[in-house]
Motif scaffolding. Structure first.
Motif, PDB file in Angstrom:
ATOM      1  N   GLY A  18       0.780  -1.230   0.000  1.00  0.00           N
ATOM      2  CA  GLY A  18       0.000   0.000   0.000  1.00  0.00           C
ATOM      3  C   GLY A  18       0.810   1.277   0.000  1.00  0.00           C
ATOM      4  N   LYS A  19       2.124   1.169  -0.093  1.00  0.00           N
ATOM      5  CA  LYS A  19       2.988   2.350  -0.027  1.00  0.00           C
ATOM      6  C   LYS A  19       3.550   2.707  -1.408  1.00  0.00           C
ATOM      7  CE  LYS A  19       2.683   2.418   4.486  1.00  0.00           C
ATOM      8  NZ  LYS A  19       1.927   3.484   5.191  1.00  0.00           N
ATOM      9  N   ALA A  20       3.785   3.992  -1.634  1.00  0.00           N
ATOM     10  CA  ALA A  20       4.421   4.443  -2.875  1.00  0.00           C
ATOM     11  C   ALA A  20       5.912   4.160  -2.805  1.00  0.00           C
ATOM     12  CB  ALA A  20       4.167   5.931  -3.077  1.00  0.00           C
ATOM     13  N   PHE A  21       6.471   3.694  -3.917  1.00  0.00           N
ATOM     14  CA  PHE A  21       7.896   3.383  -3.927  1.00  0.00           C
ATOM     15  C   PHE A  21       8.603   3.874  -5.191  1.00  0.00           C
ATOM     16  CE2 PHE A  21       5.736  -0.210  -5.886  1.00  0.00           C
ATOM     17  CZ  PHE A  21       6.503  -0.479  -7.003  1.00  0.00           C
ATOM     18  N   ALA A  22       7.860   4.392  -6.171  1.00  0.00           N
ATOM     19  CA  ALA A  22       8.493   4.830  -7.420  1.00  0.00           C
ATOM     20  C   ALA A  22       7.595   5.851  -8.109  1.00  0.00           C
ATOM     21  CB  ALA A  22       8.739   3.626  -8.340  1.00  0.00           C
ATOM     22  N   MET A  23       8.178   6.553  -9.085  1.00  0.00           N
ATOM     23  CA  MET A  23       7.438   7.485  -9.931  1.00  0.00           C
ATOM     24  C   MET A  23       7.537   7.009 -11.369  1.00  0.00           C
ATOM     25  SD  MET A  23       5.956   9.987  -8.310  1.00  0.00           S
ATOM     26  CE  MET A  23       5.703  11.074  -9.723  1.00  0.00           C
ATOM     27  N   LEU A  24       6.439   7.142 -12.108  1.00  0.00           N
ATOM     28  CA  LEU A  24       6.394   6.712 -13.508  1.00  0.00           C
ATOM     29  C   LEU A  24       6.030   7.892 -14.400  1.00  0.00           C
ATOM     30  CD1 LEU A  24       5.023   3.384 -14.851  1.00  0.00           C
ATOM     31  CD2 LEU A  24       4.298   5.492 -15.953  1.00  0.00           C
ATOM     32  N   TYR A  25       6.748   8.013 -15.513  1.00  0.00           N
ATOM     33  CA  TYR A  25       6.553   9.103 -16.467  1.00  0.00           C
ATOM     34  C   TYR A  25       6.397   8.509 -17.871  1.00  0.00           C
ATOM     35  CZ  TYR A  25       8.960  11.511 -12.619  1.00  0.00           C
ATOM     36  OH  TYR A  25       9.336  11.989 -11.381  1.00  0.00           O
ATOM     37  N   ILE A  26       5.455   9.040 -18.643  1.00  0.00           N
ATOM     38  CA  ILE A  26       5.302   8.643 -20.044  1.00  0.00           C
ATOM     39  C   ILE A  26       5.220   9.927 -20.871  1.00  0.00           C
ATOM     40  CG2 ILE A  26       3.963   7.354 -21.739  1.00  0.00           C
ATOM     41  CD1 ILE A  26       2.855   5.633 -19.524  1.00  0.00           C
ATOM     42  N   GLU A  62       2.900  12.508 -14.722  1.00  0.00           N
ATOM     43  CA  GLU A  62       3.712  11.801 -13.739  1.00  0.00           C
ATOM     44  C   GLU A  62       2.794  11.226 -12.673  1.00  0.00           C
ATOM     45  OE1 GLU A  62       6.407  14.590 -11.989  1.00  0.00           O
ATOM     46  OE2 GLU A  62       4.839  15.623 -10.868  1.00  0.00           O
ATOM     47  N   TRP A  63       3.044   9.983 -12.296  1.00  0.00           N
ATOM     48  CA  TRP A  63       2.198   9.313 -11.320  1.00  0.00           C
ATOM     49  C   TRP A  63       3.034   8.442 -10.392  1.00  0.00           C
ATOM     50  CZ3 TRP A  63      -3.079   9.753 -10.594  1.00  0.00           C
ATOM     51  CH2 TRP A  63      -3.743  10.562 -11.539  1.00  0.00           C
ATOM     52  N   PRO A  64       2.664   8.415  -9.108  1.00  0.00           N
ATOM     53  CA  PRO A  64       3.357   7.515  -8.177  1.00  0.00           C
ATOM     54  C   PRO A  64       2.892   6.079  -8.392  1.00  0.00           C
ATOM     55  CG  PRO A  64       1.566   8.625  -7.031  1.00  0.00           C
ATOM     56  CD  PRO A  64       1.629   9.217  -8.430  1.00  0.00           C
ATOM     57  N   ILE A  65       3.767   5.136  -8.110  1.00  0.00           N
ATOM     58  CA  ILE A  65       3.416   3.715  -8.145  1.00  0.00           C
ATOM     59  C   ILE A  65       3.387   3.209  -6.711  1.00  0.00           C
ATOM     60  CG2 ILE A  65       4.005   1.427  -9.002  1.00  0.00           C
ATOM     61  CD1 ILE A  65       5.676   2.732 -11.165  1.00  0.00           C
ATOM     62  N   LEU A  66       2.264   2.608  -6.327  1.00  0.00           N
ATOM     63  CA  LEU A  66       2.099   2.038  -5.000  1.00  0.00           C
ATOM     64  C   LEU A  66       2.043   0.521  -5.102  1.00  0.00           C
ATOM     65  CD1 LEU A  66       0.398   4.885  -5.216  1.00  0.00           C
ATOM     66  CD2 LEU A  66      -0.307   4.280  -2.906  1.00  0.00           C
ATOM     67  N   GLU A  67       2.315  -0.145  -3.989  1.00  0.00           N
ATOM     68  CA  GLU A  67       2.310  -1.605  -3.990  1.00  0.00           C
ATOM     69  C   GLU A  67       0.907  -2.160  -3.744  1.00  0.00           C
ATOM     70  OE1 GLU A  67       3.947  -5.592  -4.022  1.00  0.00           O
ATOM     71  OE2 GLU A  67       4.273  -3.668  -4.988  1.00  0.00           O
ATOM     72  N   ASN A  68       0.397  -2.911  -4.676  1.00  0.00           N
ATOM     73  CA  ASN A  68      -0.866  -3.639  -4.774  1.00  0.00           C
ATOM     74  C   ASN A  68      -1.826  -2.897  -5.694  1.00  0.00           C
ATOM     75  OD1 ASN A  68      -3.097  -2.191  -3.350  1.00  0.00           O
ATOM     76  ND2 ASN A  68      -2.009  -2.671  -1.447  1.00  0.00           N
ATOM     77  N   THR A  69      -2.859  -3.583  -6.133  1.00  0.00           N
ATOM     78  CA  THR A  69      -3.817  -3.016  -7.092  1.00  0.00           C
ATOM     79  C   THR A  69      -5.228  -2.983  -6.503  1.00  0.00           C
ATOM     80  OG1 THR A  69      -4.064  -5.208  -8.110  1.00  0.00           O
ATOM     81  CG2 THR A  69      -2.489  -3.694  -9.125  1.00  0.00           C
ATOM     82  N   LYS A  70      -5.332  -2.795  -5.198  1.00  0.00           N
ATOM     83  CA  LYS A  70      -6.639  -2.696  -4.554  1.00  0.00           C
ATOM     84  C   LYS A  70      -7.330  -1.396  -4.969  1.00  0.00           C
ATOM     85  CE  LYS A  70      -5.062  -5.291  -0.491  1.00  0.00           C
ATOM     86  NZ  LYS A  70      -4.777  -5.227   0.963  1.00  0.00           N
ATOM     87  N   VAL A  71      -8.652  -1.385  -4.837  1.00  0.00           N
ATOM     88  CA  VAL A  71      -9.439  -0.209  -5.229  1.00  0.00           C
ATOM     89  C   VAL A  71      -8.937   1.039  -4.537  1.00  0.00           C
ATOM     90  CG1 VAL A  71     -11.723   0.842  -5.146  1.00  0.00           C
ATOM     91  CG2 VAL A  71     -11.502  -1.571  -5.759  1.00  0.00           C
ATOM     92  N   TYR A 107       1.332  -4.772  -9.504  1.00  0.00           N
ATOM     93  CA  TYR A 107       0.759  -6.083  -9.240  1.00  0.00           C
ATOM     94  C   TYR A 107       1.677  -6.870  -8.304  1.00  0.00           C
ATOM     95  CZ  TYR A 107      -2.692  -5.682 -13.047  1.00  0.00           C
ATOM     96  OH  TYR A 107      -3.743  -5.317 -13.855  1.00  0.00           O
ATOM     97  N   ARG A 108       1.162  -7.202  -7.138  1.00  0.00           N
ATOM     98  CA  ARG A 108       1.956  -7.995  -6.197  1.00  0.00           C
ATOM     99  C   ARG A 108       2.288  -9.349  -6.806  1.00  0.00           C
ATOM    100  NH1 ARG A 108       0.843  -7.717   0.040  1.00  0.00           N
ATOM    101  NH2 ARG A 108       3.055  -8.175  -0.162  1.00  0.00           N
ATOM    102  N   GLY A 109       3.513  -9.778  -6.608  1.00  0.00           N
ATOM    103  CA  GLY A 109       3.941 -11.062  -7.154  1.00  0.00           C
ATOM    104  C   GLY A 109       4.650 -10.941  -8.483  1.00  0.00           C
ATOM    105  N   THR A 110       4.546  -9.763  -9.135  1.00  0.00           N
ATOM    106  CA  THR A 110       5.321  -9.573 -10.368  1.00  0.00           C
ATOM    107  C   THR A 110       6.691  -9.000 -10.005  1.00  0.00           C
ATOM    108  OG1 THR A 110       4.481  -7.317 -10.817  1.00  0.00           O
ATOM    109  CG2 THR A 110       3.202  -9.180 -11.680  1.00  0.00           C
ATOM    110  N   ALA A 111       7.571  -8.925 -10.968  1.00  0.00           N
ATOM    111  CA  ALA A 111       8.964  -8.567 -10.720  1.00  0.00           C
ATOM    112  C   ALA A 111       9.102  -7.180 -10.095  1.00  0.00           C
ATOM    113  CB  ALA A 111       9.747  -8.624 -12.023  1.00  0.00           C
ATOM    114  N   SER A 112      10.187  -6.986  -9.378  1.00  0.00           N
ATOM    115  CA  SER A 112      10.511  -5.661  -8.861  1.00  0.00           C
ATOM    116  C   SER A 112      11.111  -4.824  -9.992  1.00  0.00           C
ATOM    117  CB  SER A 112      11.477  -5.749  -7.674  1.00  0.00           C
ATOM    118  OG  SER A 112      12.629  -6.499  -8.017  1.00  0.00           O
TER     119      SER A 112
END
Length: 240
Positions: free
Chosen positions: A87-95, A103-112, A122-127
């Protein structure tokens, strides 16, 4: 009951229903965006503060799962994927293709609740940057509309991610692919239908389709093209 009373009652009911519909539309189009803006800014500010203090959210050490005592299935010999703090942010993504200020933060898990604050890993996919498939989900519409322009993605477009220490530049390999929600193979370590023919360092982006529905999914796959320390400045891909 007179005809006049029936007509008046029906008219009042129509007005009430119409007002409720308008309020719902305002909530979906406007208020969710306001909420997302505040939540997203909070996540970004928190990330930047942690990075300024030298704190980086690294994945937890991988642990090999043991077999359950209630099953005959053998224990897996492969290590489980590492996990970021839930549930925590750990990275920033830019396209860059989606806008100069995209620019958007990436958080861990895909819950609503998580996807109301930014993008979700997605939990369980690569870091990030690791061998395998670093898979990320985001809303197409509502909560800031992060992937509203997803169909504009084209082969060669840069998807740039940073964890505060390293810039990871991925490159889109093909136009977005449309599939159904049950097609979970799109986030496999070597995603099905991606065209990748073996292990590599991949990134998958997913969102809903159609624009205001969720009957299908749009998928974009990318491969890792370049890494560089953040101390070397932003990648040239920001300007390409």
């Amino acid at each position: 009951m007179s005809v006049r009373l029936i007509v008046r009652t029906f008219s009042e009911l129509c007005i009430t229903v119409g007002a409720l519909i308008i309020l719902f539309v305002v909530y979906v189009l406007f208020w969710t965006g306001v909420k997302a803006a505040g939540a997203t800014e909070g996540q970004i500010d928190g990330l930047q503060d942690r990075w300024a203090r030298g704190a980086v959210s690294a994945p937890a050490p991988a642990v090999s799962p043991s077999s359950s005592p209630t099953t005959d299935a053998p224990a897996s010999t492969a290590p489980a994927p590492a996990a970021y703090p839930d549930g925590k942010a750990f990275a920033m993504l830019y396209i860059p293709r989606l806008g100069k200020g995209w620019e958007w933060p990436i958080l861990e898990n895909t819950k609503v609740r998580t996807l109301q604050k930014g993008l979700g890993h997605y939990r369980g996919t690569a870091s990030l940057g690791a061998t395998g498939n670093f898979a990320v989900a985001g809303h197409r519409r509502t909560y800031g509309d992060p992937f509203k322009d997803f169909p504009k993605l084209r082969p060669g477009d840069a998807v740039i991610v940073t964890d505060g220490t390293t810039w990871f530049t991925y490159r889109i390999d093909k136009k977005p692919y449309r599939t159904v929600p049950s097609d979970t193979g799109v986030i496999d370590p070597v995603p099905r239908k991606s065209g990748f023919d073996g292990p590599g360092r991949y990134l998958t982006l997913t969102t809903c389709d159609p624009e205001w529905g969720s009957s299908h999914r749009l998928i974009a796959w990318a491969h890792l093209d370049e890494t560089r320390p953040v101390t070397d400045g932003r990648p040239a891909a920001f300007h390409s």
